[in-house]
Motif scaffolding. Structure first.
Motif, PDB file in Angstrom:
ATOM      1  N   HIS A  72      33.995  25.959  44.110  1.00 57.17           N
ATOM      2  CA  HIS A  72      34.990  26.821  44.822  1.00 57.17           C
ATOM      3  C   HIS A  72      36.208  27.244  43.849  1.00 57.17           C
ATOM      4  O   HIS A  72      36.546  26.651  43.030  1.00 57.17           O
ATOM      5  CB  HIS A  72      35.800  26.292  45.918  1.00 57.17           C
ATOM      6  CG  HIS A  72      34.673  26.018  47.225  1.00 57.17           C
ATOM      7  ND1 HIS A  72      34.804  26.652  48.488  1.00 57.17           N
ATOM      8  CD2 HIS A  72      33.428  25.315  47.413  1.00 57.17           C
ATOM      9  CE1 HIS A  72      33.948  26.288  49.182  1.00 57.17           C
ATOM     10  NE2 HIS A  72      33.010  25.323  48.520  1.00 57.17           N
ATOM     11  N   MET A  73      36.606  28.579  44.358  1.00 54.83           N
ATOM     12  CA  MET A  73      37.889  28.943  43.674  1.00 54.83           C
ATOM     13  C   MET A  73      38.869  28.773  44.877  1.00 54.83           C
ATOM     14  O   MET A  73      38.498  28.774  46.018  1.00 54.83           O
ATOM     15  CB  MET A  73      38.083  30.297  43.261  1.00 54.83           C
ATOM     16  CG  MET A  73      37.703  31.383  44.399  1.00 54.83           C
ATOM     17  SD  MET A  73      38.083  32.819  43.662  1.00 54.83           S
ATOM     18  CE  MET A  73      39.825  32.955  43.195  1.00 54.83           C
ATOM     19  N   MET A  74      40.186  28.309  44.486  1.00 55.14           N
ATOM     20  CA  MET A  74      41.328  28.019  45.468  1.00 55.14           C
ATOM     21  C   MET A  74      42.376  29.038  45.271  1.00 55.14           C
ATOM     22  O   MET A  74      43.188  29.275  44.525  1.00 55.14           O
ATOM     23  CB  MET A  74      41.987  26.734  45.119  1.00 55.14           C
ATOM     24  CG  MET A  74      40.900  25.546  44.951  1.00 55.14           C
ATOM     25  SD  MET A  74      39.879  25.184  46.453  1.00 55.14           S
ATOM     26  CE  MET A  74      41.380  24.588  47.541  1.00 55.14           C
ATOM     27  N   GLU A  75      42.262  29.979  46.305  1.00 53.39           N
ATOM     28  CA  GLU A  75      42.971  31.048  46.425  1.00 53.39           C
ATOM     29  C   GLU A  75      44.485  30.865  46.718  1.00 53.39           C
ATOM     30  O   GLU A  75      44.793  29.912  47.311  1.00 53.39           O
ATOM     31  CB  GLU A  75      42.601  32.429  47.299  1.00 53.39           C
ATOM     32  CG  GLU A  75      40.896  32.747  47.148  1.00 53.39           C
ATOM     33  CD  GLU A  75      40.259  31.668  47.695  1.00 53.39           C
ATOM     34  OE1 GLU A  75      38.862  31.660  47.545  1.00 53.39           O
ATOM     35  OE2 GLU A  75      40.536  30.913  48.711  1.00 53.39           O
ATOM     36  N   HIS A  76      45.457  31.725  46.332  1.00 50.65           N
ATOM     37  CA  HIS A  76      46.586  31.636  46.709  1.00 50.65           C
ATOM     38  C   HIS A  76      47.445  32.658  47.544  1.00 50.65           C
ATOM     39  O   HIS A  76      46.509  33.690  47.966  1.00 50.65           O
ATOM     40  CB  HIS A  76      47.674  31.482  45.509  1.00 50.65           C
ATOM     41  CG  HIS A  76      47.579  32.534  44.558  1.00 50.65           C
ATOM     42  ND1 HIS A  76      48.047  33.787  44.751  1.00 50.65           N
ATOM     43  CD2 HIS A  76      46.929  32.472  43.440  1.00 50.65           C
ATOM     44  CE1 HIS A  76      47.788  34.438  43.627  1.00 50.65           C
ATOM     45  NE2 HIS A  76      46.894  33.699  42.601  1.00 50.65           N
ATOM     46  N   ALA A  77      48.403  32.595  48.179  1.00 52.46           N
ATOM     47  CA  ALA A  77      48.936  33.531  49.170  1.00 52.46           C
ATOM     48  C   ALA A  77      49.047  35.153  48.588  1.00 52.46           C
ATOM     49  O   ALA A  77      48.853  35.839  49.569  1.00 52.46           O
ATOM     50  CB  ALA A  77      50.405  33.416  49.383  1.00 52.46           C
ATOM     51  N   ASP A  78      49.022  35.362  47.317  1.00 56.73           N
ATOM     52  CA  ASP A  78      49.091  36.734  46.931  1.00 56.73           C
ATOM     53  C   ASP A  78      47.594  37.412  46.542  1.00 56.73           C
ATOM     54  O   ASP A  78      47.475  38.336  45.988  1.00 56.73           O
ATOM     55  CB  ASP A  78      49.909  37.043  45.687  1.00 56.73           C
ATOM     56  CG  ASP A  78      51.267  36.734  45.995  1.00 56.73           C
ATOM     57  OD1 ASP A  78      51.840  36.936  47.180  1.00 56.73           O
ATOM     58  OD2 ASP A  78      52.204  36.325  45.136  1.00 56.73           O
ATOM     59  N   TRP A  79      46.650  36.418  46.445  1.00 55.19           N
ATOM     60  CA  TRP A  79      45.129  36.635  45.823  1.00 55.19           C
ATOM     61  C   TRP A  79      44.461  37.555  46.642  1.00 55.19           C
ATOM     62  O   TRP A  79      44.297  38.932  46.361  1.00 55.19           O
ATOM     63  CB  TRP A  79      44.396  35.306  45.852  1.00 55.19           C
ATOM     64  CG  TRP A  79      43.040  35.612  45.056  1.00 55.19           C
ATOM     65  CD1 TRP A  79      42.773  35.736  43.703  1.00 55.19           C
ATOM     66  CD2 TRP A  79      42.012  35.955  45.658  1.00 55.19           C
ATOM     67  NE1 TRP A  79      41.548  35.773  43.579  1.00 55.19           N
ATOM     68  CE2 TRP A  79      40.930  35.831  44.593  1.00 55.19           C
ATOM     69  CE3 TRP A  79      41.191  36.095  47.211  1.00 55.19           C
ATOM     70  CZ2 TRP A  79      39.409  36.302  44.918  1.00 55.19           C
ATOM     71  CZ3 TRP A  79      40.000  36.305  47.401  1.00 55.19           C
ATOM     72  CH2 TRP A  79      39.220  36.431  46.135  1.00 55.19           C
ATOM     73  N   LEU A  80      44.427  37.485  48.077  1.00 61.70           N
ATOM     74  CA  LEU A  80      43.548  38.510  48.721  1.00 61.70           C
ATOM     75  C   LEU A  80      44.310  39.995  48.842  1.00 61.70           C
ATOM     76  O   LEU A  80      43.524  41.025  48.594  1.00 61.70           O
ATOM     77  CB  LEU A  80      43.349  37.979  50.003  1.00 61.70           C
ATOM     78  CG  LEU A  80      42.169  38.654  50.924  1.00 61.70           C
ATOM     79  CD1 LEU A  80      40.836  38.760  50.392  1.00 61.70           C
ATOM     80  CD2 LEU A  80      42.231  37.891  52.395  1.00 61.70           C
ATOM     81  N   PRO A  81      45.601  39.880  49.526  1.00 62.33           N
ATOM     82  CA  PRO A  81      46.131  41.126  49.226  1.00 62.33           C
ATOM     83  C   PRO A  81      46.096  42.085  47.993  1.00 62.33           C
ATOM     84  O   PRO A  81      45.881  43.205  48.213  1.00 62.33           O
ATOM     85  CB  PRO A  81      47.570  41.003  49.606  1.00 62.33           C
ATOM     86  CG  PRO A  81      47.594  39.664  50.298  1.00 62.33           C
ATOM     87  CD  PRO A  81      46.483  38.883  49.384  1.00 62.33           C
ATOM     88  N   ALA A  82      45.954  41.511  46.920  1.00 64.94           N
ATOM     89  CA  ALA A  82      45.942  42.004  45.642  1.00 64.94           C
ATOM     90  C   ALA A  82      44.585  43.078  45.419  1.00 64.94           C
ATOM     91  O   ALA A  82      44.333  44.047  44.754  1.00 64.94           O
ATOM     92  CB  ALA A  82      45.775  41.031  44.342  1.00 64.94           C
ATOM     93  N   PHE A  83      43.512  42.837  46.329  1.00 69.70           N
ATOM     94  CA  PHE A  83      42.160  43.395  46.258  1.00 69.70           C
ATOM     95  C   PHE A  83      42.011  44.004  47.424  1.00 69.70           C
ATOM     96  O   PHE A  83      40.821  44.598  47.639  1.00 69.70           O
ATOM     97  CB  PHE A  83      41.081  42.306  45.726  1.00 69.70           C
ATOM     98  CG  PHE A  83      41.313  41.377  44.611  1.00 69.70           C
ATOM     99  CD1 PHE A  83      40.770  42.086  43.372  1.00 69.70           C
ATOM    100  CD2 PHE A  83      41.798  40.398  44.681  1.00 69.70           C
ATOM    101  CE1 PHE A  83      40.870  41.357  42.238  1.00 69.70           C
ATOM    102  CE2 PHE A  83      41.811  39.454  43.346  1.00 69.70           C
ATOM    103  CZ  PHE A  83      41.490  40.276  42.288  1.00 69.70           C
ATOM    104  N   ALA A  84      42.883  44.244  48.189  1.00 67.07           N
ATOM    105  CA  ALA A  84      42.663  44.659  49.590  1.00 67.07           C
ATOM    106  C   ALA A  84      43.072  46.111  49.325  1.00 67.07           C
ATOM    107  O   ALA A  84      43.913  46.729  48.798  1.00 67.07           O
ATOM    108  CB  ALA A  84      43.400  44.183  50.834  1.00 67.07           C
ATOM    109  N   ASP A  85      42.524  47.209  50.314  1.00 61.80           N
ATOM    110  CA  ASP A  85      42.839  48.432  50.440  1.00 61.80           C
ATOM    111  C   ASP A  85      44.389  48.597  50.902  1.00 61.80           C
ATOM    112  O   ASP A  85      44.697  47.826  51.588  1.00 61.80           O
ATOM    113  CB  ASP A  85      41.928  49.268  51.361  1.00 61.80           C
ATOM    114  CG  ASP A  85      40.658  49.494  50.795  1.00 61.80           C
ATOM    115  OD1 ASP A  85      40.609  49.465  49.455  1.00 61.80           O
ATOM    116  OD2 ASP A  85      39.428  49.352  51.635  1.00 61.80           O
TER     117      ASP A  85
END
Length: 307
Positions: free
Chosen positions: A15-28
């Motif tokens: 697994h990779m362990m995402e942090h709070a800013d990870w998903l928004p950085a790749f979102a539209d």
């Protein structure tokens, strides 16, 4: 689950362990502010992730801290967010070197929970796009890593095809998965549109190492190839059809010799889904009165789909 295969060491579940800013950085941009907050109400998880990010930033410019982190990684002192390469791609490449991994699959962790918690279908779709982009980016510089792509359950071939092509374009594998296309039977279509195009894409991805099967209440032609289960009855548009109750992540057991599919979901959960089920809103076809009449009167596909 690490295991050895000839000279390679493979890991089928890392697994990779995402942090709070990870998903928004790749979102539209339009999806970013609507994403479900990282870790929800779990302050402990947010604190762990924030502390891990701070530690990773500190050791980027400090060789002594990096050496300590590598030693702790090899001794298994730290795992999860504090493990070497938990969310940093460069550190993960170093971890791969230390462990001697030849290849492995990478799954998301907290970001996956963040995505599936969305109640808005548009946010769910946008979150999945962001998740797949992030996984592809994380694995891009090290061909030993294969990020596992995610698809939404599709209510039609156009949606399914778009998702599968997106996964393919990102270079993500998608092992042991079923693409389920529903509401394409005689009543749901109405009529039965051809699903040949998506079968081509699925066959292409299988050739790249994925393990797809296609399940649909629609039809396909003799030019299709790969493992395809079609013409399902009862179709999703029929009242009480199990196909309509499938949700993302469900296990489907295929009994080829018995010509049967089993949805491996407890009966009480299926009953709960059935109680809250509402059929999708469909076009009333005002300009095609005969097609609307066909939808209303047509019989099941296993009896010839006759009126």
């Amino acid at each position: 689950m690490p295991y050895a295969h000839r000279p390679l060491i493979l890991d089928a579940d890392t697994h990779m362990m995402e942090h709070a800013d990870w998903l928004p950085a790749f979102a539209d941009p339009d999806i970013r502010p609507r994403l479900v907050p990282f870790a929800g109400k779990d302050a402990r998880v947010r604190a762990l992730a924030a502390d891990a990010v701070a530690r990773a930033e500190a050791r980027r410019g400090d060789a002594t801290l990096r050496a300590e982190a590598e030693a702790e990684f090899m001794s298994m002192k730290f795992k999860g967010w504090h493990g070497l390469g938990a969310f940093d791609a460069a550190e993960r490449r170093r971890a791969n070197d230390l462990m001697g991994f030849g290849a492995y699959l990478v799954f998301p962790t907290e970001a996956f929970n963040q995505v599936i918690a969305a109640s808005d279908p548009e946010v769910l779709a946008g979150g999945i796009r962001a998740l797949n982009r992030g996984l592809a980016d994380f694995c891009a510089e090290d061909r030993r890593m294969g990020g596992v792509g995610y698809l939404r359950l599709a209510d039609g071939p156009d949606s399914a095809l778009a998702q599968v092509e997106t996964i393919s374009s990102l270079g993500l594998p998608y092992p042991d998965a079923a693409v389920v296309i529903r509401y394409e039977g005689p009543r749901g279509g109405p009529g039965m549109r051809e699903t040949h195009r998506i079968s081509e894409v699925v066959a292409h991805m299988n050739a790249l190492g994925s393990d797809f099967i296609l399940i649909t209440d629609g039809r396909y032609s003799g030019a299709s190839n790969g493992f395809i289960i079609g013409y399902l009855a009862p179709e999703a548009a029929e009242p009480g059809a199990p196909l309509a109750l499938i949700e993302n992540g469900d296990e489907i057991i295929v009994h080829v010799s018995q010509n049967r599919l089993d949805l491996n979901v407890p009966a009480d959960i299926l009953a709960e889904r059935a109680a809250r089920f509402r059929p999708p809103v469909v076009d009333a076809l005002p300009d095609f009165p005969y097609l609307a009449r066909y939808r209303r009167l047509v019989g099941p596909v296993d009896r010839g789909a006759i009126i």
